[in-house]
Enzyme design. Structure first.
Site, PDB file in Angstrom:
ATOM      1  N   GLU A  38       0.804  -0.963  -0.140  1.00  0.00           N
ATOM      2  CA  GLU A  38      -0.279   0.253   0.053  1.00  0.00           C
ATOM      3  C   GLU A  38       0.751   1.369  -0.166  1.00  0.00           C
ATOM      4  OE1 GLU A  38      -4.348  -1.651   1.933  1.00  0.00           O
ATOM      5  OE2 GLU A  38      -3.035  -0.436   3.369  1.00  0.00           O
ATOM      6  N   GLU A  97      -5.758  -8.331  -1.139  1.00  0.00           N
ATOM      7  CA  GLU A  97      -6.197  -8.171  -0.394  1.00  0.00           C
ATOM      8  C   GLU A  97      -7.336  -7.249  -0.222  1.00  0.00           C
ATOM      9  OE1 GLU A  97      -4.492  -5.684   2.777  1.00  0.00           O
ATOM     10  OE2 GLU A  97      -2.803  -6.058   2.752  1.00  0.00           O
TER      11      GLU A  97
HETATM   12  C1  BGP Z   1      -4.824  -2.893   4.758  1.00  0.00           C
HETATM   13  C2  BGP Z   1      -3.371  -3.053   4.894  1.00  0.00           C
HETATM   14  C3  BGP Z   1      -3.670  -4.604   5.799  1.00  0.00           C
HETATM   15  C4  BGP Z   1      -4.434  -4.543   6.661  1.00  0.00           C
HETATM   16  C5  BGP Z   1      -5.784  -4.557   5.663  1.00  0.00           C
HETATM   17  C6  BGP Z   1      -7.258  -4.416   6.548  1.00  0.00           C
HETATM   18  O1  BGP Z   1      -4.970  -1.508   4.545  1.00  0.00           O
HETATM   19  O2  BGP Z   1      -2.210  -3.876   4.050  1.00  0.00           O
HETATM   20  O3  BGP Z   1      -1.993  -5.142   6.463  1.00  0.00           O
HETATM   21  O4  BGP Z   1      -4.688  -4.667   8.394  1.00  0.00           O
HETATM   22  O5  BGP Z   1      -5.821  -3.488   5.117  1.00  0.00           O
HETATM   23  O6  BGP Z   1      -7.405  -3.462   7.288  1.00  0.00           O
HETATM   24  P1  BGP Z   1      -7.760  -3.500   9.396  1.00  0.00           P
HETATM   25  O7  BGP Z   1      -6.750  -4.343   9.467  1.00  0.00           O
HETATM   26  O8  BGP Z   1      -7.409  -2.065   9.702  1.00  0.00           O
HETATM   27  O9  BGP Z   1      -9.017  -3.918   9.085  1.00  0.00           O
END
Ligand code: BGP
Length: 478
Positions: free
Chosen positions: A176, A377
């Protein structure tokens, strides 16, 4: 027959900082995430410079992949994974980021992990830097604000490329990377917070510093890609960014223009550099209007052009609306801001659920770059209820994933070249935005709670059995 191609890379995604734990074991140093406390949906997590007695730092133990990797990889295999997205913890290899010699115990750990994956015929997909920058670099040189980080990062890349050349083919440089355009990204990704402690939501926004730091990441990423292409032609090098679909809130031309500008800033800017190999035309005006002057060294532009990635990967969770009127009602999100869409429902954390937005995004991205894409993701962060008999009935998660896979298939039918799909946190991990365990994405439940208790036992949720069938049928049985 589904439209997904043969050999489609089905799997799941994780990141060391939220999953691995063992934060100070076998010579590992502290990363920015190890300095973050837990928070909740309403109370933001904090970063502290020294460790406070009695405060919970959830990344330190996380869900302990370090000591459960065999069991977890066996579960991934049972579901039929073809690919396993994970990251290498930079501080396991270079504890402060600045050493000359890598930490052998750290390298040996990933050898064991990759061997275990290879044993089952699962391809590792490795993120080189996923919110794991050595905290020592924050204090020493204000993180990526310093050009020295390019050298430190390249030392790290060379060591892991050379070491794992026969084990890993798929790499992503920065997770990201466009998070660097947001306040939270300054902590987790850029590390430009020398001396700061406090809420992750209130980091002072210093555009000049952060865009300069991003420039250093662009050069570092391009150098890593170039080194890989020159030395290991079998490697496939990708970028990784957050893609938040954005819609104008109304058809008023002011909203259309505002939305276009937001799309450029958040969704296109970093990928334009990494996929096309040069700063996009619209950056000039944005920099001028925000008094940003990027200091480049001679040769930087050539490096960016020579270090273009082979494929484009992204996270997709939600869409948002954009309006020229700032007073409008805000929606939730971790790194993405935006306004509520009256046609969409949201998760318990306020993230708006929009499967068609994924089809829309895939088409927009592919039209622009014409390189293979991968969704690395996607998923639903939700409260799960562990029943007395050990089962977890997460039909809401199945519903979310099913609807997104259907739209991915539509995009493939539209003609998009899609390589694979790795839903986020296929096994429960710590949340990146809030530091909570209660926000679960997994198809495997981990017995770990926000007060630090839990025996770390693994249990299969209903979605585990569902996803196994999805993979078995190459996306036909949804
Ligand atoms: C993205 C990241 C992850 C992950 C995901 C879910 O931004 O790359 O590391 O955690 O989001 O977000 P969260 O854990 O805040 O729900």
């Amino acid at each position: 027959m589904s439209a997904f191609k043969e050999g489609f890379l089905w799997g799941g995604a994780t990141a060391a900082n939220q999953y691995e734990g063992a934060w100070d074991v076998d010579g590992k140093g502290a990363s920015v995430s190890d300095h973050c406390t837990n928070g909740t949906h309403t109370t933001p997590k904090r970063i502290t410079r020294s460790f406070e007695e009695g405060t919970l730092y959830p990344s330190r133990e996380a869900t302990d992949f370090y000591h459960h990797y065999k069991e977890d990889i066996a579960l991934a295999h049972e579901m039929g994974f073809k690919v396993f997205r994970m990251s290498i913890n930079w501080t396991r290899i270079f504890p402060t980021g600045m050493e000359d010699v890598p930490n052998e115990a750290g390298l040996a750990f990933y050898d064991k992990v990759f061997d275990e994956l290879i044993k089952y015929g699962i391809e590792p997909l490795v993120t080189i830097s996923h919110y794991e920058m050595p905290y020592a670099l924050v204090e020493a040189c204000n993180g990526w604000a310093s050009r020295d980080c390019i050298t430190y990062f390249m030392n790290y890349c060379k060591v892991i490329f050379d070491r794992y050349q026969n084990k890993v083919k798929y790499w992503l440089t920065f997770n990201e990377i466009n998070s660097g355009t947001t306040a939270m990204g300054a902590i987790l990704s850029l590390g430009t917070i020398q001396g700061y402690e406090g809420s992750v939501m209130e980091v002072p926004d210093d555009l000049q510093t952060n865009y300069q730091a991003l420039h250093h990441q662009f050069v570092a990423s391009a150098l890593a890609v170039k080194y890989a292409h020159d030395n290991y032609p079998q490697f496939k090098m990708g970028n990784m960014c957050i893609f938040g679909a954005m819609y104008p809130l109304t058809c008023h031309p002011d909203d259309i223009i505002e939305c276009q500008k937001e799309m450029q800033k958040m969704n296109w800017f970093t990928a334009d550099v990494q996929v096309r190999g040069a700063y996009p035309y619209y950056a000039k005006r944005f920099f001028e209007e925000n008094n940003i002057v990027i200091k480049k060294e001679p040769g930087d532009d050539e490096i960016l052009f020579e270090g273009k990635v082979d494929y484009y990967t992204f996270s997709y969770y939600m869409s948002n609306c954009v309006s020229a009127d700032e007073e409008k009602n805000k929606a939730g999100g971790n790194l993405l801001g935006g306004l509520k869409n009256p046609y969409l429902e949201a998760s318990d954390w306020g993230w708006q659920i929009d499967p068609q937005g994924l089809r829309y995004s895939l088409n927009e991205i592919y039209a622009r770059y014409q390189v293979p894409l991968m969704v690395v993701e996607n998923g639903l962060g939700a409260f799960d209820k562990l029943e007395e008999d050990g089962s977890i009935h997460d039909e809401y998660r199945i519903d979310y994933l099913r609807r997104h896979i259907k739209e991915m298939e539509e995009a493939v039918k539209d003609g998009v070249d899609l390589m694979g799909y790795t839903p986020w946190g296929w096994i429960d991990v710590v949340s990146a935005s809030t530091g909570e365990m209660a926000k679960r994405y997994g198809m495997v439940y981990v017995d770990k709670y926000d007060d630090g208790t839990g025996d770390l036992g693994r249990k299969k949720k209903d979605s585990f059995f569902w996803y196994k069938k999805v993979i078995e049928s190459n996306g036909d049985t949804l």
